[in-house]
Design an enzyme around this catalytic site. Structure first.
Site, PDB file in Angstrom:
ATOM      1  N   ASP A 102      86.164 -44.488  -2.236  1.00 14.97           N
ATOM      2  CA  ASP A 102      84.412 -44.866  -2.281  1.00 14.97           C
ATOM      3  C   ASP A 102      84.764 -45.038  -3.517  1.00 14.97           C
ATOM      4  O   ASP A 102      84.249 -43.806  -4.476  1.00 14.97           O
ATOM      5  CB  ASP A 102      83.306 -42.700  -1.579  1.00 14.97           C
ATOM      6  CG  ASP A 102      82.306 -43.705  -1.590  1.00 14.97           C
ATOM      7  OD1 ASP A 102      82.021 -44.939  -2.197  1.00 14.97           O
ATOM      8  OD2 ASP A 102      81.569 -43.289  -1.258  1.00 14.97           O
ATOM      9  N   PHE A 120      78.854 -38.047  -2.633  1.00 18.62           N
ATOM     10  CA  PHE A 120      77.898 -38.787  -2.337  1.00 18.62           C
ATOM     11  C   PHE A 120      78.439 -39.785  -0.812  1.00 18.62           C
ATOM     12  O   PHE A 120      78.354 -40.875  -1.996  1.00 18.62           O
ATOM     13  CB  PHE A 120      76.390 -39.070  -2.619  1.00 18.62           C
ATOM     14  CG  PHE A 120      75.366 -39.793  -2.453  1.00 18.62           C
ATOM     15  CD1 PHE A 120      74.647 -39.590  -1.267  1.00 18.62           C
ATOM     16  CD2 PHE A 120      75.967 -41.455  -2.452  1.00 18.62           C
ATOM     17  CE1 PHE A 120      73.754 -40.332  -0.928  1.00 18.62           C
ATOM     18  CE2 PHE A 120      74.274 -41.466  -1.886  1.00 18.62           C
ATOM     19  CZ  PHE A 120      73.300 -41.339  -1.116  1.00 18.62           C
ATOM     20  N   LYS A 180      77.343 -51.497  -4.477  1.00 18.10           N
ATOM     21  CA  LYS A 180      76.585 -51.580  -5.302  1.00 18.10           C
ATOM     22  C   LYS A 180      76.832 -53.206  -6.710  1.00 18.10           C
ATOM     23  O   LYS A 180      76.933 -54.448  -5.505  1.00 18.10           O
ATOM     24  CB  LYS A 180      76.902 -50.196  -6.498  1.00 18.10           C
ATOM     25  CG  LYS A 180      76.137 -49.608  -5.620  1.00 18.10           C
ATOM     26  CD  LYS A 180      76.023 -48.007  -6.464  1.00 18.10           C
ATOM     27  CE  LYS A 180      74.519 -47.137  -5.696  1.00 18.10           C
ATOM     28  NZ  LYS A 180      75.650 -45.597  -5.291  1.00 18.10           N
TER      29      LYS A 180
END
Ligand SMILES: *Cc1c(COP(=O)(O)O)cnc(C)c1O
Length: 390
Positions: free
Chosen positions: A213, A128, A242
């Site tokens: 990532d 993702f 995040k």
């Protein structure tokens, strides 16, 4: 419910009004123990003093000078990331997807400058990387397969922990491999250290960039500052999001000197590197690198892991996996949605990335008492749901 909001996801009807540390309150003053934390975002919990102070202080001095002018918080934060990682350059952005979009652009730019126009990127099944068109195309999430066609071209999907599958997709046009050190949304699937090292060796010897990532794994989540450290490798590009903002919109594209090849005008954005958000990021990184913080994350992670393993043993359930404070609990049966719902009713917020799987992503400064309280609540919910099943 709230008719003027666009429909994007089914939400519970409760309205959330305030939070403190590991606790979140709705407008009926019901209190929830929060092990979702804004989706692994609030690394210091809800409304920590450091963020409130940074926002108050910075907002009274300077909010948006212009992305084309220097500002102090962004310079300091970039320096702090560089000094504490194996990278040399930072570009700030507003969301994880935007940081990954930047990484894809940087890799393509590098391919056009240094590799005869190579542009293809090998990513992984079940990965993702975000919800912009390019990052959805890069993602290996099966639900994305038929959405918003046509996709952005140039992504092929290999299998995590299978170096041969990566080699099969590499050709003259390949410019990069992009990987999550732990596939979070896929259900906390850890990329093995040996696989990450093979990936690093292979990409280096084939003049291919390695992009990690770290939007879910970076900034201390796994008990190390960055997830790639577990394998002892040095990637070419890293993306952060995040937890970097601890709850405010801040992300970053981080790269080595060799990989940083944008020319004037290639990359930018109105809010990118604004002092209000980077001041918060500075407070977050200063806290996470402070003495003992990461050791405590590892210890809390162990406490949570042990507790979950005990529950698994008692109720004959499945595997507990992950690193630090990114853990998943396999229930071996499709009851995770029911558990999440029952837990919610009982004042506990947890997440189910798969029908059989629970994920835990508490604040990094969650206390032992809060972990114990979470395990007690979870056990009650487990007992209720399991007895309902039989
Ligand atoms: C959350 C996440 C993203 C997307 O970040 P947004 O801020 O939602 O755009 C990308 N990659 C990984 C690994 C993530 O966990």
């Amino acid at each position: 419910m709230y008719e003027s909001l666009m429909t994007i996801v089914e939400r519970p009807p409760q309205l959330f009004v305030r939070g403190k540390g590991s606790w979140l309150w709705d407008d009926s003053d019901k209190c929830y123990l929060d092990f979702i934390q804004g989706w692994a975002v609030n690394c210091l919990g809800h409304c920590p003093k450091i963020i409130t102070e940074k926002l108050q202080d910075q907002s009274s001095r300077l909010i948006s000078p212009s992305p084309a002018f220097y500002n102090e918080p962004s310079i300091k934060l970039a320096e702090l990331i560089v000094v504490n990682s194996s990278f040399d350059k930072v570009f700030f952005s507003n969301s994880g997807a935007e940081a990954n979009e930047g990484a894809i652009k940087l890799a393509r730019k590098w391919g056009s400058k240094h590799k005869d126009g190579a542009y293809e990127i090998v990513t992984f099944h079940n990965s993702f990387h975000g919800r912009t068109l390019a990052t959805m195309s890069a993602s290996g999430k099966p639900q994305f397969n038929d959405l918003f066609e046509p996709k952005v071209k140039g992504f092929s999907k290999a299998f995590l922990n299978d170096i041969e599958s990566v080699k099969r997709y590499v050709n003259d046009k390949t410019v990069a491999v992009m990987v999550e050190p732990i596939q979070g949304e896929a259900g906390v699937i850890v990329a093995e250290n040996s696989f990450m090292r093979e990936l690093r060796d292979y990409t280096k010897s084939h003049n291919i960039l390695l992009i990690v990532d770290e939007i879910q794994t970076g900034v201390g989540r796994t008990g190390k500052m960055w997830g790639y450290e577990w394998a002892g490798i040095e990637p070419d590009i890293m993306t952060l999001g995040k937890m970097l903002g601890g709850g405010v919109p801040l992300s970053a594209l981080v790269a080595t000197d060799e990989a940083s090849c944008f020319d004037y005008g290639d990359q930018g954005g109105t809010y990118n590197g604004n002092p209000l958000m980077t001041a918060v990021g500075l407070g977050i990184i200063e806290t996470v690198i402070s003495k003992g913080f990461l050791t405590n994350v590892l210890e809390s992670g162990k406490t949570l892991e042990t507790g979950l393993k005990n529950l698994s043993k008692t109720y004959d359930l499945g595997e507990v996996r992950g690193r630090g404070l990114l853990l998943a609990f396999d229930l071996n049966q499709d009851i995770a949605t029911k558990i999440v719902k029952t837990a919610f009713e009982n004042g506990l917020l947890i997440n189910a990335p798969r029908p059989n799987l629970l994920r835990f992503m508490p604040a990094l400064n969650v206390t032992r008492d809060e972990i114990t309280a979470m395990l007690e609540r979870l056990e009650k919910v487990l007992v209720a749901v399991l007895s309902d099943q039989s």
